[in-house]
Design an enzyme around this catalytic site. Structure first.
Site, PDB file in Angstrom:
ATOM      1  N   HIS A  88       0.831  -1.199   0.000  1.00 35.69           N
ATOM      2  CA  HIS A  88       0.000   0.000   0.000  1.00 35.69           C
ATOM      3  C   HIS A  88       0.873   1.259   0.000  1.00 35.69           C
ATOM      4  CE1 HIS A  88      -2.823  -3.016   1.618  1.00 35.69           C
ATOM      5  NE2 HIS A  88      -3.764  -2.252   1.099  1.00 35.69           N
ATOM      6  N   ASP A 129      -4.689  -6.396  -7.577  1.00 34.51           N
ATOM      7  CA  ASP A 129      -4.947  -5.839  -6.258  1.00 34.51           C
ATOM      8  C   ASP A 129      -5.413  -4.400  -6.504  1.00 34.51           C
ATOM      9  OD1 ASP A 129      -5.108  -5.505  -3.532  1.00 34.51           O
ATOM     10  OD2 ASP A 129      -3.082  -6.198  -3.123  1.00 34.51           O
TER      11      ASP A 129
END
Length: 564
Positions: free
Chosen positions: A205, A278
């Protein structure tokens, strides 16, 4: 012609590209006059996205889950607007509770790994599918197939079933079988994060992690659960925003690597299902490429579904431009669109796309499912060390319980304290958070100086953008004070089992592998002998514990019965 072929026959190229996009939503039902609602209408009716994913809203550092009826109502509204039924995704790794309030609190996957009862994991898959379909979610982004063999992994950790590739593979298959077991509640399930995010030290992230190790190591460890998932009919495989030098020589995320997705996944592993990225707003990808370019490169690499592009309109426009320039072919778009539409038909969206709002409470308020979740949490509790036989606690009146939560505004620890006080009404319990001033921490030490046994229950959760999995620094003086005043210390980890590395000298150590409220209750019951302790370590703690370690303790028959 098949249902998917009939749908495709009525679509223009731009519509087919739209089908490859899954946009984000918060599962709320915004007013129809609001800007938020108009944006959803645009994505579904005009852009014709393939679906939506429900994510948590984060405000002022607090995670806000969706409300079941509001969410289901909103999803029904969107399904009615869609010309072709929508795929609705959710990261339901621990049931719907990961995204939706008022649902059964299943523990994290690693607790299931510690219990190592495949029937419990199979039940988790079945219960997750049932909850999902009741809410309008038909695509579950679980199970996690990552092998977590790196104690410093900041983002997988307890989301993994463990570090043994064979056992992880067995639990992955059990989850898939459970989720596919009932034709009426069947969902699409997703093995993630390919080719394996477990042996990394960077949160994707935040930045681009690397999976180091040669191809032989990849075959022996990371790929084992994915091979098992493919053999068991997994519907989708999610890519990792992670460099894999053993397969892709460029320092590029697997998400945009043809060598990883087409070469390894499609050709070598012979996988024919959906490949989904993702979330495309993660910095492991966005720091590498502009949003539109990332979408094009992912499709070039072999991706079918673009999950959460930061700007869905820009993603569609970039793909259309790439087709016009010859970077992507019309045939390539058709291949992925056909997989998406076939998946929709496979779960019966052409027959029924709406949620029965009247039936939601019957599916979510399920006492049997709640009992299974509690049983899994209790079965996963693992006693790693027990010097002096501190567990079970023989004299609770002389013990003090210190609960170290991660936020002043959350509910962490409340269920643990309530259950502990139910069992031991005279137990002195203190609930602390990282914002407590140092002076107040010292006052707590002074006030509890007479305690003959210090029990510290510490929450250490895995969260995106956090960057580590460690106890808040504010608690260090408290732990130091407890460790030096003479009374033995029992440390209970609620979350990361690797916490023992920070406090290797504690007399006793117990791990729950989860921060779920069911694990809080399980910890209290295990501490005071109300349930047997039988979990085994699914991971190693370097120098301190090996896989399979675990001290088994019986709970008394009378106490165990009463606790039920």
């Amino acid at each position: 012609r098949s249902v998917a072929q009939r749908w495709m026959a009525g679509m223009k190229l731009r519509d087919l590209v739209g089908q490859l996009v899954i946009a984000s939503s918060y599962g709320e039902a915004p007013p129809k006059r609001s800007r938020a609602y108009r944006e959803y209408v645009h994505a579904v009716r005009d852009l014709r996205v393939g679906g939506l994913i429900v994510v948590n809203r984060v405000q002022n550092g607090s995670v806000q889950a969706a409300e079941p009826y509001q969410m289901a109502t909103f999803l029904n509204q969107m399904q009615k607007l869609a010309r072709v039924p929508l795929l609705i995704g959710g990261d339901f790794e621990r049931g719907a509770s990961m995204r939706v309030s008022g649902t059964v609190r299943y523990p994290h996957a690693m607790a299931y790994g510690a219990a190592d009862d495949l029937e419990l994991t199979r039940a988790l898959g079945a219960d997750t599918a049932r909850e999902a379909r009741a809410l309008g979610v038909n695509w579950v982004f679980a199970p996690v197939a990552d092998v977590n063999n790196n104690p410093d992994n900041p983002i997988i950790n307890v989301r993994s079933f463990g570090e043994d590739p064979g056992r992880v593979a067995a639990h992955v298959r059990a989850f898939i079988e459970g989720a596919h077991s009932n034709p009426r509640t069947r969902v699409l399930v997703t093995a993630k994060h390919f080719p394996g995010h477990g042996d990394t030290t960077v949160d994707s992230h935040i930045n681009l992690p690397q999976l180091l190790g040669d191809r032989a190591r990849l075959d022996a460890v990371e790929l084992v659960p994915f091979r098992a998932a493919i053999a068991d009919g997994v519907d989708a495989v999610m890519t990792a925003h992670m460099a894999v030098p053993a397969v892709e020589q460029r320092a590029a995320p697997a998400t945009v690597s043809e060598a990883v997705l087409t070469g390894l996944l499609r050709k070598e592993l012979r996988y024919q299902g959906l490949i989904v990225t993702d979330a495309m707003d993660m910095q492991g990808l966005t720091k590498q490429f502009p949003a539109g370019e990332a979408a094009v490169r992912a499709l070039e690499a072999g991706v079918d579904v673009l999950l959460m592009p930061p700007d869905p309109d820009a993603a569609v426009a970039a793909v259309m431009a790439a087709v016009k320039k010859g970077r992507l072919t019309v045939r390539r778009i058709h291949e992925s669109a056909a997989r998406v539409l076939a998946a929709k038909a496979r779960i019966g969206l052409h027959r029924s796309r709406l949620v029965d709002l009247d039936a939601i409470s019957d599916q979510l308020d399920d006492a049997a499912a709640a009992a299974r979740a509690q049983r899994a949490a209790e079965a996963g509790v693992t006693l790693v060390r027990n010097t002096g036989n501190l567990v079970p606690v023989a004299e609770p009146d002389g013990a003090c319980l210190f609960v170290l939560s991660e936020s002043r505004y959350g509910q962490q620890g409340r269920a643990l304290v309530a259950e502990a006080r139910r069992i031991a009404p005279k137990l002195q319990a203190v609930l602390l958070d990282p914002a407590v001033p140092a002076g107040e921490m010292q006052e707590v030490l002074t006030r509890t100086s007479a305690c003959r046994h210090a029990i510290v229950a510490a929450f250490v959760s895995v969260a995106a953008y956090r960057g580590d999995v460690a106890l808040a620094a504010n608690f260090t003086p408290l732990m130091a004070g407890l460790m030096t005043r003479g009374a033995p210390v029992t440390l209970v980890s609620l979350g990361s089992p690797y916490l023992l590395r920070s406090f290797p000298d504690v007399a006793a150590y117990m791990a729950t592998f989860s921060t779920a409220t069911t694990s809080e209750v399980a910890a209290a019951r295990a501490l005071f002998g109300r349930v047997p302790i039988r979990g085994k370590m699914p991971v190693s703690i370097p120098g301190l514990a090996r896989p399979g370690d675990g001290i088994a303790l019986p709970g008394t028959v009378e106490q165990t019965s009463a606790a039920r």
